[in-house]
Scaffold this active site. Sequence first.
Site, PDB file in Angstrom:
ATOM      1  N   GLY A   1       6.918  -3.992   2.683  1.00  0.00           N
ATOM      2  CA  GLY A   1       5.642  -3.727   2.032  1.00  0.00           C
ATOM      3  C   GLY A   1       5.310  -2.254   2.191  1.00  0.00           C
TER       4      GLY A   1
ATOM      5  N   GLN B   1       0.376   5.343   2.380  1.00  0.00           N
ATOM      6  CA  GLN B   1       1.535   5.654   3.223  1.00  0.00           C
ATOM      7  C   GLN B   1       2.425   6.721   2.596  1.00  0.00           C
ATOM      8  OE1 GLN B   1       2.629   1.287   4.012  1.00  0.00           O
ATOM      9  NE2 GLN B   1       3.210   2.337   5.900  1.00  0.00           N
TER      10      GLN B   1
ATOM     11  N   CYS C   1       5.628  -1.221  11.458  1.00  0.00           N
ATOM     12  CA  CYS C   1       4.979  -0.510  10.365  1.00  0.00           C
ATOM     13  C   CYS C   1       5.709   0.814  10.146  1.00  0.00           C
ATOM     14  CB  CYS C   1       3.515  -0.250  10.726  1.00  0.00           C
ATOM     15  SG  CYS C   1       2.650   0.696   9.460  1.00  0.00           S
ATOM     16  N   LEU C   2       6.012   1.115   8.882  1.00  0.00           N
ATOM     17  CA  LEU C   2       6.738   2.357   8.585  1.00  0.00           C
ATOM     18  C   LEU C   2       5.944   3.588   9.008  1.00  0.00           C
ATOM     19  CD1 LEU C   2       8.120   1.517   5.019  1.00  0.00           C
ATOM     20  CD2 LEU C   2       9.297   1.309   7.224  1.00  0.00           C
TER      21      LEU C   2
ATOM     22  N   HIS D   1      -1.395  -7.080   6.083  1.00  0.00           N
ATOM     23  CA  HIS D   1      -0.990  -5.805   6.697  1.00  0.00           C
ATOM     24  C   HIS D   1      -1.270  -4.650   5.728  1.00  0.00           C
ATOM     25  CE1 HIS D   1       2.015  -3.408   9.234  1.00  0.00           C
ATOM     26  NE2 HIS D   1       1.888  -2.656   8.144  1.00  0.00           N
ATOM     27  N   GLU D   2      -0.934  -4.853   4.446  1.00  0.00           N
ATOM     28  CA  GLU D   2      -1.115  -3.768   3.459  1.00  0.00           C
ATOM     29  C   GLU D   2      -2.593  -3.568   3.105  1.00  0.00           C
ATOM     30  OE1 GLU D   2       1.434  -2.021   3.229  1.00  0.00           O
ATOM     31  OE2 GLU D   2       2.816  -3.522   4.011  1.00  0.00           O
TER      32      GLU D   2
ATOM     33  N   HIS E   1      -3.983  -1.426   5.667  1.00  0.00           N
ATOM     34  CA  HIS E   1      -3.677  -0.007   5.424  1.00  0.00           C
ATOM     35  C   HIS E   1      -4.711   0.629   4.493  1.00  0.00           C
ATOM     36  CE1 HIS E   1       0.031   1.217   7.294  1.00  0.00           C
ATOM     37  NE2 HIS E   1       0.676   0.136   6.897  1.00  0.00           N
TER      38      HIS E   1
HETATM   39 NI    NI Z   1       2.426  -0.696   7.680  1.00  0.00          NI
END
Ligand code: NI
Length: 178
Positions: free
Chosen positions: A45, A50, A93-94, A135-136, A139
Site C-alpha cells: 500500500g 509518502q 511501513c515504507l 494504515h493508508e 497516513h
Molecule cells: Ni505506511
Amino acid sequence: MTAKSVVHYGNPILKKKCKPVTDFSNLDPLIDDMFDTMYEENGIGLAANQIDVDLQLFVVDISDIDEEGESIHVFANAEIIEAEGESWMNEGCLSVPDVRLDVKRPNKIMLKYQDRHGNKFTNEFDALLARVIQHEVDHLNGNLIINRVSKAEKISVNKELRTIKENSLKTMKSKEIH
Ligand code: NI
C-alpha cells in the site's frame, strides 16, 4: 511513469491531514507513479504523501498475499464511517524503514470513498484489505504506526526512529540546496 523516492519519518508532510482530491481529470500519471514506487519498494500500500504529494489518495495491491478477489485498488477521499471487531498484525511501513510493530485495529470497516474517476462508493472491507486501508487512511490523516502503539512500544524503537529522522532531515536539506 517513475518510481519516486519515499518520504521518511521526520518529514512534516507525513504529519499532515492531506487535501481532498477535487480534480479527477489528470490523476493517472500520479497513480502510475504511486504503483511504480510501491512495487519498487515491495510495499502492499502507498499513500500520496509518502511521495510528497498532499492529496487524499492511496493505492493498494495485496495480490501477492491474497489471491482471491479484487486485490488492486485506488482510493480517493476515503473515510472510515464504521468499524468493528479487532485483530492484531505485525505492521511495517515504507516511511518507517526497518521498524515493525504489533498494531491492533478493527477487523471490519465500512468505507466511503471515490475511485480514480471520482465515482462515489460505500463498501465493506475486512481482513488484510481492511488492515491496509486503515494504515493508508492513517497516513493521509498524518498518523503512522508509531501513533497506534503504546508509549512503551514506541520507546522500544526510539533509536531506530532517531536515525530515520536524522537521515530524513538530511535528505530534505540536500533537496533544498540542489
Ligand atoms: Ni505506511
